[in-house]
Design a protein around this motif. Structure first.
Motif, PDB file in Angstrom:
ATOM      1  N   ARG A 107       0.850  -1.187   0.000  1.00  0.00           N
ATOM      2  CA  ARG A 107       0.000   0.000   0.000  1.00  0.00           C
ATOM      3  C   ARG A 107       0.886   1.237   0.000  1.00  0.00           C
ATOM      4  O   ARG A 107       2.069   1.164   0.305  1.00  0.00           O
ATOM      5  CB  ARG A 107      -0.907  -0.027   1.220  1.00  0.00           C
ATOM      6  N   GLY A 108       0.307   2.388  -0.286  1.00  0.00           N
ATOM      7  CA  GLY A 108       1.071   3.632  -0.327  1.00  0.00           C
ATOM      8  C   GLY A 108       1.874   3.855   0.943  1.00  0.00           C
ATOM      9  O   GLY A 108       1.336   3.761   2.043  1.00  0.00           O
ATOM     10  N   VAL A 149       8.196   0.846  -7.027  1.00  0.00           N
ATOM     11  CA  VAL A 149       8.804   0.357  -5.793  1.00  0.00           C
ATOM     12  C   VAL A 149      10.203   0.948  -5.688  1.00  0.00           C
ATOM     13  O   VAL A 149      10.956   0.940  -6.656  1.00  0.00           O
ATOM     14  CB  VAL A 149       8.867  -1.193  -5.778  1.00  0.00           C
ATOM     15  N   GLN A 150      10.517   1.463  -4.507  1.00  0.00           N
ATOM     16  CA  GLN A 150      11.855   1.991  -4.272  1.00  0.00           C
ATOM     17  C   GLN A 150      12.668   0.968  -3.501  1.00  0.00           C
ATOM     18  O   GLN A 150      12.192   0.375  -2.534  1.00  0.00           O
ATOM     19  CB  GLN A 150      11.798   3.286  -3.485  1.00  0.00           C
ATOM     20  N   ARG A 209      -0.439   5.285  -4.393  1.00  0.00           N
ATOM     21  CA  ARG A 209      -1.114   4.183  -5.095  1.00  0.00           C
ATOM     22  C   ARG A 209      -0.476   2.856  -4.738  1.00  0.00           C
ATOM     23  O   ARG A 209       0.732   2.758  -4.554  1.00  0.00           O
ATOM     24  CB  ARG A 209      -1.044   4.403  -6.605  1.00  0.00           C
ATOM     25  N   THR A 210      -1.284   1.831  -4.685  1.00  0.00           N
ATOM     26  CA  THR A 210      -0.811   0.485  -4.361  1.00  0.00           C
ATOM     27  C   THR A 210       0.157  -0.024  -5.425  1.00  0.00           C
ATOM     28  O   THR A 210      -0.041   0.201  -6.613  1.00  0.00           O
ATOM     29  CB  THR A 210      -2.011  -0.478  -4.250  1.00  0.00           C
ATOM     30  N   SER A 264       0.585  -8.866   1.766  1.00  0.00           N
ATOM     31  CA  SER A 264       0.511  -7.428   1.615  1.00  0.00           C
ATOM     32  C   SER A 264       1.255  -6.757   2.748  1.00  0.00           C
ATOM     33  O   SER A 264       1.527  -7.355   3.772  1.00  0.00           O
ATOM     34  CB  SER A 264      -0.950  -6.954   1.613  1.00  0.00           C
ATOM     35  N   ALA A 265       1.574  -5.523   2.542  1.00  0.00           N
ATOM     36  CA  ALA A 265       2.231  -4.741   3.584  1.00  0.00           C
ATOM     37  C   ALA A 265       1.455  -3.449   3.773  1.00  0.00           C
ATOM     38  O   ALA A 265       1.058  -2.818   2.800  1.00  0.00           O
ATOM     39  CB  ALA A 265       3.682  -4.458   3.193  1.00  0.00           C
ATOM     40  N   ASP A 266       1.234  -3.065   5.001  1.00  0.00           N
ATOM     41  CA  ASP A 266       0.482  -1.857   5.303  1.00  0.00           C
ATOM     42  C   ASP A 266       1.407  -0.660   5.340  1.00  0.00           C
ATOM     43  O   ASP A 266       2.589  -0.780   5.604  1.00  0.00           O
ATOM     44  CB  ASP A 266      -0.218  -1.990   6.654  1.00  0.00           C
TER      45      ASP A 266
END
Length: 95
Positions: free
Chosen positions: A7-8, A31-32, A66-67, A91-93
């Motif tokens: 997620r953002g 993705v960084q 944005r996801t 997923s990651a919050d």
């Protein structure tokens, strides 16, 4: 094969032993890569493929709201086991 959803603003720590055989592709968003010394690394976008083995990358981070999604494939399931063990279930919050 597994999918990691970020997620953002979300950040996922990379444990090299769990990601060593995974080839990853960004399938949505950006993705960084966070470098070993904590400095921000390159931002990779959709359809970018990358290996984490031997890079010293310590985390994956979603730099925007944005996801983002990363799909990976490895002999032992790669990071899917690590993410599942951390309770993120793919997923990651965000913060």
């Amino acid at each position: 094969m597994w999918t990691l959803t970020l997620r953002g603003g979300a950040r996922v720590t990379v444990v090299s032993a769990e990601w060593c055989d995974a080839f990853d592709v960004v399938t949505r968003g950006r993705v960084q890569l966070e470098l070993h010394d904590g400095e921000p690394g390159p931002v990779v976008g959709r359809d970018a493929g990358f290996w984490l083995r031997g890079t010293g990358v310590r985390a994956l981070r979603n730099p925007v709201r944005r996801t983002a999604r990363v799909r990976g494939e490895g002999r032992d399931g790669g990071a899917a086991a690590a993410v599942g063990a951390a309770g993120h279930r793919g997923s990651a919050d965000g913060p």
